[in-house]
Design a protein around this motif. Sequence first.
Motif, PDB file in Angstrom:
ATOM      1  N   GLU A 137      -4.178   9.651 -16.904  1.00 40.84           N
ATOM      2  CA  GLU A 137      -3.047   8.835 -17.491  1.00 40.84           C
ATOM      3  C   GLU A 137      -1.811   9.071 -16.976  1.00 40.84           C
ATOM      4  O   GLU A 137      -1.175   7.949 -17.074  1.00 40.84           O
ATOM      5  CB  GLU A 137      -2.888   9.665 -18.956  1.00 40.84           C
ATOM      6  N   LEU A 138      -1.596  10.170 -16.610  1.00 42.07           N
ATOM      7  CA  LEU A 138      -0.059  10.285 -15.921  1.00 42.07           C
ATOM      8  C   LEU A 138       0.093  10.148 -14.344  1.00 42.07           C
ATOM      9  O   LEU A 138       1.202   9.748 -14.083  1.00 42.07           O
ATOM     10  CB  LEU A 138       0.381  11.568 -16.364  1.00 42.07           C
ATOM     11  N   LEU A 139      -0.854  10.327 -13.744  1.00 44.38           N
ATOM     12  CA  LEU A 139      -0.608  10.278 -12.197  1.00 44.38           C
ATOM     13  C   LEU A 139      -0.348   8.911 -11.721  1.00 44.38           C
ATOM     14  O   LEU A 139       0.563   8.759 -11.099  1.00 44.38           O
ATOM     15  CB  LEU A 139      -1.856  10.837 -11.392  1.00 44.38           C
ATOM     16  N   ALA A 140      -1.165   7.986 -12.072  1.00 44.00           N
ATOM     17  CA  ALA A 140      -0.815   6.445 -11.636  1.00 44.00           C
ATOM     18  C   ALA A 140       0.717   5.973 -12.137  1.00 44.00           C
ATOM     19  O   ALA A 140       1.308   5.617 -11.067  1.00 44.00           O
ATOM     20  CB  ALA A 140      -1.899   5.549 -11.952  1.00 44.00           C
ATOM     21  N   ALA A 141       1.010   6.214 -13.340  1.00 50.21           N
ATOM     22  CA  ALA A 141       2.142   6.015 -13.798  1.00 50.21           C
ATOM     23  C   ALA A 141       3.325   6.706 -12.842  1.00 50.21           C
ATOM     24  O   ALA A 141       4.331   6.299 -12.647  1.00 50.21           O
ATOM     25  CB  ALA A 141       2.204   6.193 -15.217  1.00 50.21           C
ATOM     26  N   SER A 142       3.337   7.837 -12.827  1.00 47.25           N
ATOM     27  CA  SER A 142       4.378   8.701 -12.011  1.00 47.25           C
ATOM     28  C   SER A 142       4.508   8.227 -10.419  1.00 47.25           C
ATOM     29  O   SER A 142       5.505   7.878 -10.106  1.00 47.25           O
ATOM     30  CB  SER A 142       3.963  10.428 -12.077  1.00 47.25           C
ATOM     31  N   ILE A 143       3.259   8.114  -9.964  1.00 50.96           N
ATOM     32  CA  ILE A 143       3.304   7.559  -8.516  1.00 50.96           C
ATOM     33  C   ILE A 143       3.885   6.145  -8.517  1.00 50.96           C
ATOM     34  O   ILE A 143       4.824   5.908  -7.484  1.00 50.96           O
ATOM     35  CB  ILE A 143       1.701   7.567  -7.947  1.00 50.96           C
ATOM     36  N   THR A 144       3.517   5.322  -9.293  1.00 58.31           N
ATOM     37  CA  THR A 144       4.509   4.136  -9.376  1.00 58.31           C
ATOM     38  C   THR A 144       5.744   4.237  -9.447  1.00 58.31           C
ATOM     39  O   THR A 144       6.521   3.528  -8.763  1.00 58.31           O
ATOM     40  CB  THR A 144       3.674   2.989 -10.417  1.00 58.31           C
ATOM     41  N   GLU A 145       6.243   4.877 -10.311  1.00 56.18           N
ATOM     42  CA  GLU A 145       7.715   5.223 -10.446  1.00 56.18           C
ATOM     43  C   GLU A 145       8.325   5.771  -9.444  1.00 56.18           C
ATOM     44  O   GLU A 145       9.451   5.244  -8.779  1.00 56.18           O
ATOM     45  CB  GLU A 145       8.021   6.203 -11.870  1.00 56.18           C
ATOM     46  N   GLY A 148     -10.775  14.832  -9.684  1.00 60.22           N
ATOM     47  CA  GLY A 148     -10.111  13.990 -10.836  1.00 60.22           C
ATOM     48  C   GLY A 148      -9.054  13.303 -10.088  1.00 60.22           C
ATOM     49  O   GLY A 148      -8.724  12.171 -10.821  1.00 60.22           O
ATOM     50  N   ALA A 149      -7.996  13.879  -9.281  1.00 62.09           N
ATOM     51  CA  ALA A 149      -6.847  13.100  -8.712  1.00 62.09           C
ATOM     52  C   ALA A 149      -7.423  11.727  -7.875  1.00 62.09           C
ATOM     53  O   ALA A 149      -6.710  10.811  -8.206  1.00 62.09           O
ATOM     54  CB  ALA A 149      -6.045  14.005  -8.093  1.00 62.09           C
ATOM     55  N   ALA A 150      -8.361  12.092  -7.307  1.00 61.12           N
ATOM     56  CA  ALA A 150      -8.741  10.879  -6.421  1.00 61.12           C
ATOM     57  C   ALA A 150      -9.376   9.824  -7.364  1.00 61.12           C
ATOM     58  O   ALA A 150      -9.119   8.541  -7.093  1.00 61.12           O
ATOM     59  CB  ALA A 150      -9.867  11.348  -5.634  1.00 61.12           C
ATOM     60  N   ALA A 151      -9.951  10.169  -8.520  1.00 58.95           N
ATOM     61  CA  ALA A 151     -10.537   9.119  -9.414  1.00 58.95           C
ATOM     62  C   ALA A 151      -9.342   8.341 -10.124  1.00 58.95           C
ATOM     63  O   ALA A 151      -9.424   7.132 -10.275  1.00 58.95           O
ATOM     64  CB  ALA A 151     -11.693   9.852 -10.491  1.00 58.95           C
ATOM     65  N   THR A 198       0.911  -1.203  -0.148  1.00 62.87           N
ATOM     66  CA  THR A 198       0.180  -0.029  -0.079  1.00 62.87           C
ATOM     67  C   THR A 198       0.854   1.205  -0.056  1.00 62.87           C
ATOM     68  O   THR A 198       1.686   1.490   0.679  1.00 62.87           O
ATOM     69  CB  THR A 198      -0.917   0.070   1.147  1.00 62.87           C
ATOM     70  N   LYS A 199       0.451   2.250  -0.871  1.00 64.67           N
ATOM     71  CA  LYS A 199       1.385   3.645  -0.897  1.00 64.67           C
ATOM     72  C   LYS A 199       0.488   4.555  -0.271  1.00 64.67           C
ATOM     73  O   LYS A 199      -0.721   4.760  -0.427  1.00 64.67           O
ATOM     74  CB  LYS A 199       1.256   3.938  -2.490  1.00 64.67           C
TER      75      LYS A 199
END
Length: 135
Positions: free
Chosen positions: A111-119, A17-20, A2-3
């Motif tokens: 599109e970009l938030l989840a990928a950036s957080i994972t990285e 929007g970010a929460a979604a 969990t992050k």
Amino acid sequence: MTKNIVLTRMDQDTFAGAAAALDSDEINLHHAPWDDNTLDLVQSTKFDVIIIGFPGPITPLRRFVECVRAPGSACQNSGVILLADPQHIDAAQAFVGVGINRAIPSDNAEELLAASITELASVAPRLALRAPTRV
């Protein structure tokens, strides 16, 4: 794993929007108001990523980033993302490399938030190292 992520300094639409975009069982999402209590929160509580809305007053943003990156802060090595209004993305990019890891336009958040957080959350923690030497 969990992050833990905190979002601050955003209006209700940007937050929604970010929460979604971050709706996942692997993400523990916190929303904090933009005030001195948030400074205390990020200095005492470890978050994997901090997401800050942009634009806004520059001086409080710099103070916030200095507090986050200060030695002894619980979030010293956390990822920091500016979620910027599209018309302010160039100004947000100026902060990348100065305590901020990424600047993402809010219209591409999904599109970009989840990928950036994972990285950012998967980067190995930085270790402070001092090596005594004699010259």
